[in-house]
Design an enzyme around this catalytic site. Structure first.
Site, short mmCIF file in Angstrom:
data_model
loop_
_atom_site.label_atom_id
_atom_site.label_comp_id
_atom_site.label_asym_id
_atom_site.label_seq_id
_atom_site.Cartn_x
_atom_site.Cartn_y
_atom_site.Cartn_z
N HIS A 95 10.45 6.69 -58.13
CA HIS A 95 10.85 7.90 -57.87
C HIS A 95 12.30 8.23 -57.82
O HIS A 95 13.25 7.47 -57.32
CB HIS A 95 10.50 8.48 -56.41
CG HIS A 95 10.78 9.84 -56.05
ND1 HIS A 95 10.52 10.86 -56.65
CD2 HIS A 95 11.20 10.30 -54.91
CE1 HIS A 95 11.07 12.04 -56.56
NE2 HIS A 95 11.39 11.72 -55.25
N HIS A 97 15.50 11.62 -58.86
CA HIS A 97 15.62 13.10 -59.22
C HIS A 97 16.54 13.17 -60.50
O HIS A 97 17.32 13.99 -60.48
CB HIS A 97 16.21 13.77 -57.89
CG HIS A 97 15.33 14.04 -56.78
ND1 HIS A 97 15.65 14.74 -55.78
CD2 HIS A 97 14.26 13.38 -56.48
CE1 HIS A 97 14.70 14.75 -54.80
NE2 HIS A 97 13.64 13.89 -55.36
N ASP A 120 5.76 6.95 -78.31
CA ASP A 120 5.87 5.51 -77.69
C ASP A 120 5.47 5.10 -76.57
O ASP A 120 4.88 3.98 -76.39
CB ASP A 120 7.23 5.02 -78.44
CG ASP A 120 7.27 4.78 -79.80
OD1 ASP A 120 6.37 4.77 -80.47
OD2 ASP A 120 8.66 4.77 -80.10
N HIS A 173 9.69 19.63 -57.44
CA HIS A 173 10.45 18.50 -56.96
C HIS A 173 11.09 17.40 -57.81
O HIS A 173 12.20 17.77 -58.41
CB HIS A 173 9.44 17.72 -55.93
CG HIS A 173 9.70 16.37 -55.30
ND1 HIS A 173 9.06 15.80 -54.46
CD2 HIS A 173 11.13 15.96 -55.34
CE1 HIS A 173 9.53 14.85 -53.99
NE2 HIS A 173 10.94 14.84 -54.36
N TYR A 231 3.93 -3.70 -82.40
CA TYR A 231 5.33 -3.70 -82.01
C TYR A 231 5.72 -4.96 -81.41
O TYR A 231 5.00 -5.43 -80.42
CB TYR A 231 5.46 -2.24 -81.21
CG TYR A 231 7.05 -2.27 -81.06
CD1 TYR A 231 7.80 -1.83 -81.88
CD2 TYR A 231 7.57 -2.68 -79.93
CE1 TYR A 231 9.23 -1.26 -81.36
CE2 TYR A 231 9.01 -2.44 -79.45
CZ TYR A 231 9.76 -1.64 -80.55
OH TYR A 231 10.79 -1.62 -80.16
ZN LIG Z 1 12.38 13.19 -54.03
#
Ligand SMILES: [Zn+2]
Length: 236
Positions: A95, A97, A120, A173, A231
């Site tokens: 996670h 930002h 891709d 978010h 690939y």
């Molecule tokens: Zn966050």
């Protein structure tokens, strides 16, 4: 110390996010799971990345009970755990930002598959969740964030395959990404940010752009994924 290889892989995934400029201060976290034991290693909450050591990572079970570690786990732990429970094929969650992906999330817009760089890695648009309700935010917010992601992937006639679309934007978010390993999840987060930046420019230059044709999306996605991939090098 338990699961040293997993701890090192998760540490490395966290540091990769910093090296690639996806993290401001401590806004972000990576985790990984050992499917055999069901234990998850995750970044501790609020510890500066430059000081992180493998022993600082927190081991929890899939219910969030700390199994090993003296520090508090990342405040986003419950979202990570829900994704591991809902998507059994994934082994790492990230996670951040990161700026451009977060801009799309804040705008409440999915990232269209505008070109082959996107194709891709992501087989179709990078979806955006619905906004969380006041009750969801006021209740178990972090868990409900995970529920919103899982609902988005299950929605409609054709549920999304989390390995074919290894990222989501949480409305208002920021993105969550995942992969088969923690390194894979970090790699997908880095690519997502590049794709989000390109998509921003594309939509600015040509607001009418409808994106890549299905045959080009297929050509690029299946070149790198699935049984017929061509690939890279054969693995022995
Ligand atoms: Zn966050």
């Amino acid at each position: 110390m338990r699961l040293e290889a997993l701890r090192s892989a998760v540490l490395e995934a966290n540091l990769e996010l910093v090296r690639r400029g996806l993290i401001l201060y401590t806004f972000g976290n990576a985790s990984g799971i050992d499917r055999e034991s069901g234990f998850v290693a995750i970044k501790p909450s609020g510890v500066p990345y430059e000081k992180l050591q493998p022993r600082d990572l927190v081991l929890t079970d899939l219910d969030g009970t700390v199994v090993e570690g003296a520090l508090r786990p990342s405040s986003d732990l419950a979202t990570h755990l829900l994704l591991y429970r809902a998507f059994p094929a994934i082994g790492g969650v990230v996670h951040t930002h990161s700026e451009y992906a977060t801009a799309w999330a804040q705008a409440g817009r999915e990232i269209p598959a505008y070109g082959t760089t996107h194709a891709d890695y992501f087989y179709g648009p990078v979806p955006v969740t619905e906004e969380l309700t006041a009750d969801e935010v006021g209740g178990d917010y972090v868990l409900n964030t995970g529920q919103a992601i899982v609902r988005r992937f299950a929605q409609g006639n054709a549920p999304l395959d989390p390995l074919a679309v290894p990222a989501v934007l949480v409305a208002g978010h920021a993105p969550f990404c995942w992969g088969v390993t923690p390194a894979d999840a970090a790699h997908n987060a880095v690519v997502l940010e590049a794709v989000a930046r390109m998509a921003y420019y594309t939509s600015t230059l040509n607001a009418a752009c409808t994106g890549v044709a299905q045959h080009l999306l297929d050509r690029h996605y299946f070149r790198k994924h699935g049984a017929g991939k061509t690939y890279g090098q054969e693995k022995n």
